[in-house]
Motif scaffolding. Structure first.
Motif, short mmCIF file in Angstrom:
data_model
loop_
_atom_site.label_atom_id
_atom_site.label_comp_id
_atom_site.label_asym_id
_atom_site.label_seq_id
_atom_site.Cartn_x
_atom_site.Cartn_y
_atom_site.Cartn_z
N VAL A 158 0.87 -1.18 0.00
CA VAL A 158 0.00 0.00 0.00
C VAL A 158 0.90 1.23 0.00
O VAL A 158 1.61 1.50 0.98
CB VAL A 158 -0.92 0.02 1.24
N VAL A 159 0.90 1.98 -1.08
CA VAL A 159 1.77 3.15 -1.18
C VAL A 159 1.14 4.32 -0.43
O VAL A 159 -0.08 4.42 -0.27
CB VAL A 159 2.03 3.52 -2.65
N THR A 160 2.01 5.24 0.00
CA THR A 160 1.53 6.38 0.79
C THR A 160 0.60 7.27 -0.01
O THR A 160 -0.40 7.79 0.53
CB THR A 160 2.75 7.20 1.29
N GLU A 161 0.88 7.46 -1.30
CA GLU A 161 0.03 8.33 -2.13
C GLU A 161 -1.38 7.78 -2.23
O GLU A 161 -2.36 8.54 -2.20
CB GLU A 161 0.64 8.49 -3.53
N HIS A 162 -1.51 6.45 -2.36
CA HIS A 162 -2.84 5.85 -2.43
C HIS A 162 -3.59 6.03 -1.11
O HIS A 162 -4.79 6.34 -1.10
CB HIS A 162 -2.71 4.36 -2.78
N MET A 163 -2.87 5.87 0.00
CA MET A 163 -3.50 6.04 1.31
C MET A 163 -4.00 7.47 1.48
O MET A 163 -5.10 7.71 1.99
CB MET A 163 -2.48 5.70 2.40
N GLN A 164 -3.20 8.43 1.04
CA GLN A 164 -3.59 9.84 1.16
C GLN A 164 -4.81 10.14 0.31
O GLN A 164 -5.74 10.84 0.74
CB GLN A 164 -2.42 10.74 0.75
N THR A 165 -4.83 9.61 -0.92
CA THR A 165 -5.97 9.86 -1.82
C THR A 165 -7.25 9.30 -1.23
O THR A 165 -8.31 9.95 -1.29
CB THR A 165 -5.69 9.23 -3.19
N VAL A 166 -7.19 8.12 -0.65
CA VAL A 166 -8.38 7.52 -0.06
C VAL A 166 -8.90 8.36 1.10
O VAL A 166 -10.10 8.65 1.20
CB VAL A 166 -8.06 6.07 0.41
N LEU A 167 -8.01 8.80 1.98
CA LEU A 167 -8.44 9.56 3.15
C LEU A 167 -8.97 10.93 2.78
O LEU A 167 -9.83 11.48 3.48
CB LEU A 167 -7.27 9.70 4.13
N GLU A 168 -8.47 11.51 1.68
CA GLU A 168 -8.95 12.83 1.28
C GLU A 168 -10.32 12.77 0.61
O GLU A 168 -11.01 13.79 0.54
CB GLU A 168 -7.95 13.48 0.31
N ASN A 169 -10.75 11.60 0.14
CA ASN A 169 -12.00 11.51 -0.62
C ASN A 169 -13.11 10.80 0.13
O ASN A 169 -14.14 10.48 -0.48
CB ASN A 169 -11.73 10.78 -1.95
N ILE A 170 -12.95 10.57 1.41
CA ILE A 170 -14.05 10.01 2.20
C ILE A 170 -14.76 11.14 2.93
O ILE A 170 -14.24 12.24 3.06
CB ILE A 170 -13.55 8.95 3.21
#
Length: 733
Positions: free
Chosen positions: A363-375
């Motif tokens: 799980v890359v950090t950029e993907h984790m950030q994108t998910v948290l910003e769009n919930i």
């Protein structure tokens, strides 16, 4: 013209300039007979008004700079002499500068008090006298005061009740109100929550708010109040009702109650501690079926419900059945508004769009950030220990093990709403720290947590932050650290850190990187600019008592739960005495702490998505409220007896005060002494404010400074501030 003179740099001093006025003595031209020599006075009543100037621009006050509608007066000044110069015989002459000032602005220059200033002094004398006469005087002042005077009365009463005396500012007002109205709920609330206490759990605050606001919108009476607009927004977005921060304007509470009685058959009596009769709100077109009494404290701007004023369940159910259509329309109206707004979809729909990598993929950090910003982030109003003072609510929620008031340790509802997000977060930490054990994940967005201690953590924590921001480092206390912060609140487990003290610590960068730290050590998120999201993994106290079904559920979604082998990792601090040799806590002590956490209800870990039983919440409120009979118990321990029972009124009592200047000891005396069968013989303190307060309120026979030691002070064997000599009081017990 004055500003031009001040900024001209010509070297001449302008006396009327704001920073120069105090260096001169000011006088005004007085009324004189025609042809007589001009004279000057300090008396405001005999000042000679000037005729209006021909040019309208010239009719301007030299102090406030405004074009005054009233007449102006001529003011002159002469140099104020201080120190050695004042003792010399120096001829004083008026300064050549002439000022034209209005009467209102000139009163201050002449040393005359304004009407509001006199009112403040009168309030101070009334409050210091105390007693029932003072209460009646305050009610009379409030009754005949205009709006400006009422504002001054509120400000001064709020100032007198502030925590400078060592108490929370509302406690003295609560005690005074309870003597008149009976026991009040400890929590201050908005109108909807206060009324809902009487009819819960049959009707909730959301039901009352939705019905009231729908009726207002239906009749084209949209509320213009800021708080009611926030309530409407929260109802539309399916969020908890906003918390109304004190001071709550009284007209805001009245507007909420007015809307409520128009929608539901309630009769609400709103009492004011400064007014005699209550303000009554009743429905216009039907008979009220439920009567609710509320108390408003104008000094601190708080609304309280009467404790124990519970409406019978049958009555509440009857009203709910009678108004079922109104309540249903309220829910439907706001639900439709929420659905049509298009602001967000359901949590489950958002969760289905989250991509979870296959097992073994990173799980890359950029993907984790994108998910948290769009919930969609819920509004949190319960984490008072981290919530900044300037933010009424924050965006945060927990995933994993939480403590529910009704069910005890359970799986948070957010785990059930966000299964893919939960799996992604558990995989995210497992790929870098596979041996770390945790029970809960706390997610935070766009707020800087103030200096605090995580009271529910068992051992170490891991934290990481995401986003485009500047600042936002994590400050962790460290005696060798270079950065100092001021302690603003009491920190659990750290009694040696007092409010106002500055402590050292280290600033640690956590953006895009893991940091292991101890949450039981004081820490804080530094201010930042931009958007910042943080995730914290930790073990909650009480994990040894996790029910089997909860353990199975959390393990199934990827949580790596701690076991008994992790008990020794406890870093929990308590106010209890520590071992003299400084050794770490034993496994048995850690187990006891971990087990005890299952029964602790802290304000920083309640899962707000769970249904909270109203009865258990009331029990928690009452258990946190201070004992009312502490003074009687203390008098009994001292053997002072009871005045009404004919105790020995001449029994001496000596007191020596320690700690804050005018703190809890002195307010304790005010509760203790009226019912004590004793005369206060001697008191001692090491600070002058406490001495003045004791002399005025406790009236001891001897009052001495404690600078000569507590033993001499309590014997009165030091310099007495009452007799102004060295004297020794008789023996005391």
């Amino acid at each position: 013209e004055i500003q031009a003179l001040v900024g001209g740099g010509g070297g001449e001093e302008v006396p009327i300039a704001k920073d120069k006025r105090a260096g001169y003595v000011w006088v005004a031209a007085s009324k004189t007979a025609a042809g007589a020599r001009k004279k000057y006075t300090w008396n405001v009543d005999i000042m000679a008004p000037l005729a209006p100037f021909k040019q309208a621009a010239d009719n301007t006050c030299d102090v406030c700079g405004a074009s005054c509608t009233e007449v102006l007066y001529e003011f002159r000044c002469y140099r104020r002499l201080r120190g050695a110069a004042a003792a010399e015989a120096v001829e004083r002459r008026l300064h050549p500068f002439v000022s034209y000032i209005s009467k209102e602005c000139g009163r201050g220059l002449l040393g005359a008090q304004s009407e509001l200033s006199r009112l403040r002094e009168h309030l101070y004398r009334v409050v210091q006298d105390g007693g029932e006469a003072a209460v009646e005087t305050l009610r009379e002042l409030w009754q005949y005061a205009n709006k400006a005077q009422q504002r001054v009365i509120k400000e001064e009463l709020r100032h007198f009740a502030r925590a400078e005396s060592g108490e929370n500012q509302r406690l003295p007002q609560l005690r005074a109100a309870e003597k008149r109205f009976g026991l009040l709920h400890a929590r201050h609330e908005d109108a909807f929550r206060a009324v809902a206490r009487s009819v819960a759990p049959v009707l909730t605050a959301r039901d009352l708010a939705a019905a009231a606001l729908r009726r207002a919108v239906e009749r084209d009476r949209v509320p213009r109040d800021d708080y009611l607009e926030q309530v409407a927004t929260c109802l539309q977005e399916l969020q908890p009702l906003p918390v109304s921060r004190p001071p709550l304007p009284k007209d805001c509470a009245e507007e909420s109650l007015r809307l409520l009685v128009k929608a539901l058959p309630f009769r609400i009596e709103l009492f004011d501690s400064l007014e005699g009769l209550p303000r009554v709100f009743e429905p216009e077109d039907e008979t009220a079926a439920i009567t609710v009494q509320l108390v408003f404290l104008p000094g601190c701007g708080q609304l309280h419900a009467l404790a124990g004023s519970k409406v019978p369940r049958e009555t509440a159910l009857a009203v709910k059945e009678h108004k079922a259509n109104t309540l249903a329309l309220g829910r439907q109206a706001f639900f439709r508004a929420f659905s049509a707004s298009g602001k967000r979809c359901s949590c489950k729909a958002e969760d289905r769009r989250i991509e979870v990598p296959e097992l073994g993929n990173r799980v890359v950090t950029e993907h984790m950030q994108t998910v948290l910003e769009n919930i969609s982030w819920p509004i949190c109003f319960s984490r008072k220990n981290v919530q900044p003072e300037d933010m009424p609510t924050i965006q945060a929620f927990p995933l994993g093990l939480v403590l529910n008031y009704c069910m005890g340790l359970c799986v948070s509802r957010t785990v059930k709403l966000w299964p893919n997000l939960t799996s992604l977060l558990t995989m995210f930490i497992a790929q870098d720290h596979p041996d770390f054990r945790y029970t809960t994940i706390q997610l935070n967005r766009d707020y800087s947590a103030k200096l605090h201690v995580d009271g529910n953590n068992h051992g170490p924590s891991y934290i990481m932050a995401f986003g485009d921001y500047t600042g936002g480092q994590l400050w962790v206390m460290d005696e060798a650290g270079p950065t100092e912060l001021e302690v603003t609140d009491a920190l659990r487990g750290w009694p040696q850190l007092r409010i106002g003290e500055r402590v050292r610590g280290r600033l640690l960068d956590i953006r895009g990187k893991w940091l292991k730290f101890d949450g039981n050590t004081p820490h804080q998120a530094m201010p930042f600019e931009g958007h910042r999201i943080s995730i914290v993994y930790f073990s909650r106290k009480g994990f040894v008592k996790i029910p089997p079904e909860v353990h199975e559920h959390l393990t199934g979604v990827g949580f790596r739960l701690p076991g008994e082998e992790n008990l020794a990792e406890s870093t929990v601090r308590s106010d209890a005495p520590q071992a003299a040799d400084g050794e770490a806590a034993t496994t048995e002590q850690a187990a006891q702490s971990a087990a005890q956490g299952a029964s602790d209800a802290e304000d920083d870990e309640v899962d707000e998505d769970e249904e909270v039983d109203a009865v258990m919440r009331e029990e928690l409120d009452s258990s946190a409220w201070r004992a009312r009979n502490w003074a009687d118990v203390f008098r009994e321990r001292l053997g002072l007896g009871d005045t009404e029972a004919g105790g020995d009124k001449d029994r001496p009592l000596g007191m020596c005060l320690f700690g804050v200047p005018t703190g809890a000891p002195i307010f304790a005396l005010q509760d203790l002494l009226p019912g004590a069968s004793c005369r206060l013989l001697s008191m001692a303190s090491v600070v002058s404010p406490a001495l003045r307060f004791c002399r005025r309120n406790c009236r001891p026979e001897h009052l001495s400074s404690g600078n000569f030691g507590p033993e001499r002070g309590i014997r009165g064997a030091a310099h007495c501030e009452i007799h102004h000599k060295s004297c020794e009081a008789p023996s005391t017990e």
